[in-house]
Design a protein around this motif. Structure first.
Motif, short mmCIF file in Angstrom:
data_model
loop_
_atom_site.label_atom_id
_atom_site.label_comp_id
_atom_site.label_asym_id
_atom_site.label_seq_id
_atom_site.Cartn_x
_atom_site.Cartn_y
_atom_site.Cartn_z
N LYS A 246 38.04 46.43 43.34
CA LYS A 246 37.66 45.35 44.26
C LYS A 246 36.16 45.10 44.23
O LYS A 246 35.71 43.95 44.33
CB LYS A 246 38.11 45.70 45.68
CG LYS A 246 39.62 45.76 45.86
CD LYS A 246 39.96 46.18 47.28
CE LYS A 246 41.45 46.36 47.46
NZ LYS A 246 41.78 46.84 48.83
N GLU A 247 35.38 46.18 44.10
CA GLU A 247 33.92 46.01 44.05
C GLU A 247 33.49 45.19 42.84
O GLU A 247 32.49 44.49 42.88
CB GLU A 247 33.22 47.37 44.04
CG GLU A 247 33.26 48.12 45.37
CD GLU A 247 32.29 47.55 46.40
OE1 GLU A 247 31.51 46.64 46.04
OE2 GLU A 247 32.33 48.01 47.55
N LEU A 248 34.26 45.27 41.74
CA LEU A 248 33.94 44.47 40.57
C LEU A 248 34.05 42.98 40.88
O LEU A 248 33.31 42.16 40.32
CB LEU A 248 34.86 44.84 39.41
CG LEU A 248 34.68 46.22 38.78
CD1 LEU A 248 35.72 46.44 37.68
CD2 LEU A 248 33.28 46.39 38.22
N PHE A 249 34.98 42.63 41.76
CA PHE A 249 35.16 41.24 42.16
C PHE A 249 34.14 40.82 43.23
O PHE A 249 33.69 39.68 43.25
CB PHE A 249 36.56 41.00 42.72
CG PHE A 249 37.62 40.87 41.68
CD1 PHE A 249 37.92 39.63 41.13
CD2 PHE A 249 38.33 41.97 41.24
CE1 PHE A 249 38.90 39.48 40.17
CE2 PHE A 249 39.32 41.84 40.28
CZ PHE A 249 39.61 40.60 39.74
N GLY A 250 33.78 41.74 44.13
CA GLY A 250 32.96 41.38 45.27
C GLY A 250 33.84 41.03 46.45
O GLY A 250 35.03 40.72 46.29
N LYS A 251 33.27 41.07 47.64
CA LYS A 251 34.09 40.95 48.85
C LYS A 251 34.73 39.58 49.01
O LYS A 251 35.89 39.48 49.45
CB LYS A 251 33.25 41.30 50.08
CG LYS A 251 32.00 40.46 50.28
CD LYS A 251 31.20 40.99 51.46
CE LYS A 251 29.89 40.23 51.66
NZ LYS A 251 29.10 40.76 52.79
N GLN A 252 34.06 38.49 48.66
CA GLN A 252 34.64 37.17 48.83
C GLN A 252 35.82 36.97 47.87
O GLN A 252 36.86 36.44 48.26
CB GLN A 252 33.59 36.07 48.60
CG GLN A 252 32.47 36.05 49.63
CD GLN A 252 31.33 37.00 49.30
OE1 GLN A 252 31.40 37.75 48.33
NE2 GLN A 252 30.28 36.96 50.10
N ALA A 253 35.65 37.39 46.63
CA ALA A 253 36.72 37.25 45.65
C ALA A 253 37.87 38.21 45.93
O ALA A 253 39.04 37.86 45.76
CB ALA A 253 36.17 37.48 44.24
N ALA A 254 37.55 39.43 46.36
CA ALA A 254 38.60 40.41 46.63
C ALA A 254 39.54 39.91 47.72
O ALA A 254 40.76 40.21 47.70
CB ALA A 254 37.98 41.75 47.03
#
Length: 313
Positions: A246-254
């Protein structure tokens, strides 16, 4: 002449005592070595040196492969894995067990009894603290870790051997020091366990840690396209690799991903679906009807869905 004979007799008694307890020292060295390997491997895994890319859904005896325990609030101390301190304790036990066996001359005899005191007190503290940790696993985390159980068994074994191995002329002093050590470690351990567990009670259990990284336009677009194409990420709230993904995506994308919670005690758990899909590790991606476990680079996910959008870094 009398004094010389007395010294020789005492020296002979020391040599016989050391010889009689030699096998116990060897046995303790073996147990301590196992403990060093056990806690050392846990520490390296926590640091990411030996980490796999996915968490096991099932481990030995129904345990979750230790990931849930190690990633819990009780899995670290002073910012370092708790297992690191166990590694240092076992290393000290190994040193105290072996040194009197390899140091020649009178120094060996001078070191023998102090090392027994060190081993019995250290193993007492280790055993009591292990009991506290087993209680935390049973009543707070509600899961188990085979490596942690092994460590508790090793600590107990070291305590028993140290009690039998040392020549305790004053058993009252042994009992007194042992009780003081046990009480001190027990009080500190219980206080630490209670204070660490308090934040988890306030925020609720079964909730994954928040994602901290900021999303980019590209990661948001990738997450949206994954969701539009029916991609799912099977996850467990306690799994550090799921959080890493999820951190690879970032909070908005996750937040835009379709994440299926598989842990039975997780919030909004869909364990039945995970069982039906035969999910064996976390995270597991389901893309185009195919299951693939492990943390995936964003470029790999983009390739699997034929991503079209801003370039991914």
């Amino acid at each position: 002449m009398t004094s010389s004979r007395l010294s020789e007799r005492l020296a002979g008694q020391r040599r016989r005592g050391d010889s009689g307890s030699k096998w116990i020292r060897v046995a303790m060295a073996v147990l301590a070595t196992i403990g060093v390997i056990d806690t050392g491997s846990i520490t390296l895994k926590k640091w990411g040196v030996l980490a796999s890319l996915s968490c096991n859904s099932q481990g030995f005896f129904g345990c979750n492969g230790c990931e849930k325990v190690l990633s819990s609030d009780w899995g670290s101390l002073f910012g370092q894995p708790l297992s690191l301190f166990g590694f240092l304790a076992y290393s000290a036990m190994l040193l105290m067990a072996v040194l009197p066996l390899v140091i020649p001359g009178e120094a060996r005899h001078n070191l023998a009894q102090p090392s027994w005191w060190g081993m019995v007190l250290l193993s007492t503290g280790m055993t009591v603290f292990s009991a506290v940790l087993l209680g935390v696993m049973a009543f707070a985390i509600r899961d188990c870790c085979p490596f942690c159980i092994l460590s508790a068994a090793l600590s107990t074994g070291l305590l028993v051997l140290s009690l039998f191995g040392g020549e305790w002329e004053d058993r009252g002093q042994l009992v007194f020091r042992g009780l003081i050590t046990a009480l001190l470690v027990g009080v500190i351990g219980l206080g630490w366990a209670a204070s660490v567990g308090q934040p988890a009670v306030e925020t609720g259990r079964g909730v994954p840690p928040p994602v901290r990284a900021e999303s980019t336009e590209a990661t948001i677009a990738l997450a949206e396209q994954l969701t539009d194409q029916g991609a799912r990420m099977y996850s467990a709230y306690w799994c550090p690799h799921c959080h890493e993904q999820k951190e690879l995506f970032g909070k908005q994308a996750a937040d835009k991903l379709t994440v299926i919670e598989c842990a039975p005690d997780g919030r909004n758990s869909q364990k039945e679906l995970c069982d039906a899909k035969k999910i064996e590790g976390y995270p597991t991606w389901e893309i185009n009807g195919q299951l693939d476990s492990g943390v995936k680079p964003l470029t790999k996910l983009a390739e699997l869905i034929g991503y079209e959008g801003p370039a991914l870094n």
